[in-house]
Design a protein around this motif. Structure first.
Motif, PDB file in Angstrom:
ATOM      1  N   ALA A  58       0.830  -1.209   0.000  1.00 36.38           N
ATOM      2  CA  ALA A  58       0.000   0.000   0.000  1.00 36.38           C
ATOM      3  C   ALA A  58       0.866   1.260   0.000  1.00 36.38           C
ATOM      4  CB  ALA A  58      -0.939  -0.006   1.204  1.00 36.38           C
ATOM      5  N   LEU A  59       1.913   1.282   0.799  1.00 37.95           N
ATOM      6  CA  LEU A  59       2.799   2.447   0.844  1.00 37.95           C
ATOM      7  C   LEU A  59       3.548   2.627  -0.478  1.00 37.95           C
ATOM      8  CD1 LEU A  59       4.191   2.164   4.476  1.00 37.95           C
ATOM      9  CD2 LEU A  59       2.577   3.857   3.586  1.00 37.95           C
ATOM     10  N   SER A  60       3.901   1.527  -1.116  1.00 40.53           N
ATOM     11  CA  SER A  60       4.572   1.610  -2.415  1.00 40.53           C
ATOM     12  C   SER A  60       3.645   2.201  -3.467  1.00 40.53           C
ATOM     13  CB  SER A  60       5.048   0.230  -2.867  1.00 40.53           C
ATOM     14  OG  SER A  60       6.044  -0.249  -2.005  1.00 40.53           O
ATOM     15  N   ILE A  61       2.392   1.765  -3.466  1.00 37.06           N
ATOM     16  CA  ILE A  61       1.423   2.309  -4.418  1.00 37.06           C
ATOM     17  C   ILE A  61       1.189   3.788  -4.140  1.00 37.06           C
ATOM     18  CG2 ILE A  61      -0.997   2.223  -5.170  1.00 37.06           C
ATOM     19  CD1 ILE A  61      -0.865  -0.837  -4.634  1.00 37.06           C
ATOM     20  N   ALA A  62       1.059   4.143  -2.877  1.00 30.94           N
ATOM     21  CA  ALA A  62       0.781   5.533  -2.505  1.00 30.94           C
ATOM     22  C   ALA A  62       1.931   6.469  -2.868  1.00 30.94           C
ATOM     23  CB  ALA A  62       0.478   5.632  -1.018  1.00 30.94           C
ATOM     24  N   SER A  63       3.137   5.941  -2.987  1.00 30.08           N
ATOM     25  CA  SER A  63       4.290   6.786  -3.317  1.00 30.08           C
ATOM     26  C   SER A  63       4.480   6.980  -4.822  1.00 30.08           C
ATOM     27  CB  SER A  63       5.563   6.204  -2.707  1.00 30.08           C
ATOM     28  OG  SER A  63       5.888   4.984  -3.333  1.00 30.08           O
ATOM     29  N   LEU A  64       3.662   6.352  -5.651  1.00 28.90           N
ATOM     30  CA  LEU A  64       3.829   6.445  -7.104  1.00 28.90           C
ATOM     31  C   LEU A  64       3.761   7.874  -7.647  1.00 28.90           C
ATOM     32  CD1 LEU A  64       1.973   3.256  -8.346  1.00 28.90           C
ATOM     33  CD2 LEU A  64       4.424   3.698  -8.325  1.00 28.90           C
ATOM     34  N   PRO A  65       2.824   8.729  -7.220  1.00 32.24           N
ATOM     35  CA  PRO A  65       2.829  10.099  -7.767  1.00 32.24           C
ATOM     36  C   PRO A  65       4.112  10.858  -7.453  1.00 32.24           C
ATOM     37  CG  PRO A  65       0.746   9.662  -6.674  1.00 32.24           C
ATOM     38  CD  PRO A  65       1.663   8.512  -6.362  1.00 32.24           C
ATOM     39  N   ASP A  66       4.654  10.664  -6.252  1.00 30.65           N
ATOM     40  CA  ASP A  66       5.904  11.331  -5.885  1.00 30.65           C
ATOM     41  C   ASP A  66       7.062  10.818  -6.728  1.00 30.65           C
ATOM     42  OD1 ASP A  66       4.519  12.722  -3.915  1.00 30.65           O
ATOM     43  OD2 ASP A  66       4.954  11.208  -2.396  1.00 30.65           O
ATOM     44  N   LEU A  67       7.082   9.517  -6.960  1.00 30.77           N
ATOM     45  CA  LEU A  67       8.130   8.918  -7.781  1.00 30.77           C
ATOM     46  C   LEU A  67       8.042   9.426  -9.213  1.00 30.77           C
ATOM     47  CD1 LEU A  67      10.432   6.877  -8.178  1.00 30.77           C
ATOM     48  CD2 LEU A  67       8.691   5.131  -8.542  1.00 30.77           C
ATOM     49  N   ARG A  68       6.838   9.482  -9.736  1.00 35.30           N
ATOM     50  CA  ARG A  68       6.649   9.966 -11.100  1.00 35.30           C
ATOM     51  C   ARG A  68       7.110  11.416 -11.228  1.00 35.30           C
ATOM     52  NH1 ARG A  68       1.022  10.411 -14.458  1.00 35.30           N
ATOM     53  NH2 ARG A  68       1.983  10.917 -16.423  1.00 35.30           N
ATOM     54  N   ALA A  69       6.754  12.239 -10.271  1.00 34.42           N
ATOM     55  CA  ALA A  69       7.166  13.648 -10.299  1.00 34.42           C
ATOM     56  C   ALA A  69       8.685  13.766 -10.231  1.00 34.42           C
ATOM     57  CB  ALA A  69       6.517  14.410  -9.153  1.00 34.42           C
TER      58      ALA A  69
END
Length: 113
Positions: A58-69
């Motif tokens: 869940a934390l990995s999925i939630a961090s996707l927008p930050d990673l993409r940015a």
């Protein structure tokens, strides 16, 4: 007629419920669920994760927008760096050509005089 693509607004967050973590966007729209069970027999069937595994997913999925940015920022910076290097190379070539013309003009003015 195509609909516009959905936008899931950052930041995404993780909300824990009994037996699941829900990943939602800034507007509280549910994006995904990561289910878990503390019952070893249920996990043995392969359909449930442990609480720690589900939390990590869940934390990995939630961090996707930050990673993409971060990746877009990095790519943008790299493109700018390459463009600046190309412009510097062009400037150097033009300066060398200018210096060659000046030297030729100097040589011609000395032969005329």
């Amino acid at each position: 007629m195509m609909d516009e693509p959905r936008r899931f607004f950052a930041p995404w967050r993780v909300v824990e419920f009994e037996g699941a973590f829900r990943i939602e966007d800034a507007a509280a729209l549910p994006l995904a669920y990561a289910y878990y069970s503390e019952d070893i027999a249920r996990r043995a069937t392969g359909s449930y994760m442990s609480r720690e595994e589900a939390c990590r997913v869940a934390l990995s999925i939630a961090s996707l927008p930050d990673l993409r940015a971060a990746l877009q920022d990095k790519d943008g910076t790299g493109e700018l760096r390459d463009e600046i290097a190309a412009l510097r190379a062009q400037l150097t070539a033009v300066e060398q050509q200018r210096d060659a013309w000046r030297a030729e003009a100097e040589r011609l003015s000395q032969t005329v005089a």
